[in-house]
Design an enzyme around this catalytic site. Sequence first.
Site, mmCIF file in Angstrom:
data_model
loop_
_atom_site.group_PDB
_atom_site.id
_atom_site.type_symbol
_atom_site.label_atom_id
_atom_site.label_comp_id
_atom_site.label_asym_id
_atom_site.label_seq_id
_atom_site.Cartn_x
_atom_site.Cartn_y
_atom_site.Cartn_z
ATOM 1 N N LYS A 265 -9.163 -0.616 2.835
ATOM 2 C CA LYS A 265 -9.718 -0.176 1.646
ATOM 3 C C LYS A 265 -10.312 -1.381 0.914
ATOM 4 O O LYS A 265 -11.407 -1.428 0.459
ATOM 5 C CB LYS A 265 -8.976 0.660 0.888
ATOM 6 C CG LYS A 265 -8.475 1.801 1.382
ATOM 7 C CD LYS A 265 -7.312 2.500 0.343
ATOM 8 C CE LYS A 265 -7.215 3.946 0.953
ATOM 9 N NZ LYS A 265 -5.796 4.612 0.186
ATOM 10 N N GLN B 121 -1.252 4.382 -3.392
ATOM 11 C CA GLN B 121 -0.838 4.735 -2.128
ATOM 12 C C GLN B 121 0.293 5.446 -1.841
ATOM 13 O O GLN B 121 1.192 5.170 -2.339
ATOM 14 C CB GLN B 121 -1.077 3.456 -1.404
ATOM 15 C CG GLN B 121 -0.691 3.695 0.226
ATOM 16 C CD GLN B 121 -2.355 4.352 0.696
ATOM 17 O OE1 GLN B 121 -3.137 3.999 0.376
ATOM 18 N NE2 GLN B 121 -1.959 5.125 1.808
ATOM 19 N N ASP C 53 -9.007 9.810 -5.737
ATOM 20 C CA ASP C 53 -8.286 10.635 -4.860
ATOM 21 C C ASP C 53 -8.456 12.148 -4.815
ATOM 22 O O ASP C 53 -8.412 12.996 -3.949
ATOM 23 C CB ASP C 53 -6.676 10.277 -4.727
ATOM 24 C CG ASP C 53 -6.460 9.451 -3.450
ATOM 25 O OD1 ASP C 53 -7.095 9.291 -2.503
ATOM 26 O OD2 ASP C 53 -5.176 8.946 -3.197
#
Length: 291
Positions: free
Chosen positions: A54, A98, A121
Site C-alpha cells: 500500500k 489494518q 475502507d
Amino acid sequence: MTAKIIDGKAVAAQVRADIAVRVAEIKSKYGFQPGLAVVLVGEDPASQVYVRNKGKQTAEVGMKSIEHKLPVETSEADLLALVDKLNNDDTINGILVQLPLPDHVNAEKVLNTIDPMKDVDGFHPMNVGRLWIGERALVPCTPTGSIILAKSVQENLSGMEAVIIGRSNIVGKPVAQLLLRENCTVTLAHSRTKDLPGVVRRADIVVAAVGIPEFVKGDWIKPGAIVIDVGINRIPKDDGKSRLVGDVAYEEAAKVASAITPVPGGVGPMTIACLLRNTVEAALMQKGLVA
C-alpha cells in the site's frame, strides 16, 4: 468455449495510472497533496506485506503515504487516540486501520471512530448506510474492484441477472448494492441457499465470495456468464507445499464462462488500486471540490 481471463493486474495498473493523473491535477490546480495514513498493530506477516505494498503504490501515484506501526501490546485507548489525531490532521485524507487487530482491541469500536469522510475502507456505518440509500459514499475496495473488472469485459451491465454467493458486510452486501446501481437484477445467495447450483445457473454475472475453496463448480455456471472470483484460499499440494485457489473451480468454470478472474491475479490487485481511488475521492469531498 474458453473464457477470457480478466487480468486484474493490468486493470489495476490502468486504475493507478488514472489516479496518478488526477493527483497531479489536484496538486497543480488546488495546491495540495492527498495523503493516506495506514495503521498497523502487531506483526502479522500477511498484514505487513499488504501495508508495505500500500505504501509503495501510494507513493507511486504521487500521494503522501504515512505509516504508523504499533506494537501488538498497544492499548485500545492509545489506538483510539491515534485515530482521533489522524481525524483532526488536515493533511491526511484517508485513514486505514489494518485488520486483524489484536484480541484485546475492539475492532468495531476502532473502525467506527474513523471520520466517515476519511474512511477509505468504506466500513463505517455512515458509509454503509449512504451506499444503501444511493448517496455518495466511500465504498469498500474489493466490491468496487469487482465491478470494475466485470465492466472491463461488459461495459453495460444493465438488465443482466447477477448472483452473489456470500453475504458478508465487506464483500457480498456492498457488491449487491453496486450491481443494483448498474441496473442488474440481483440475488444475494449463500452457502445455505436452497438449490444453490440452480440459482447460480440463472446468472449472467457470478460473484463468488463465500470463502470455501473451489466451492462453485463448473456445471453451476451458465454458458457465457462473467465470473468474478473474490475468494483467496490456501490449500495443500501433494509435495507438502500449498497453493492459492479461489472460491470457484477455475479449470471447470473457464470452459463454460465467457470471462473469469484468476486467483491469484484477479480481484486481489484491484483492492489497493481502489483504496487509492477512494483516497482521492475523500480528499476532494473534504475540500468541497465535488458535489
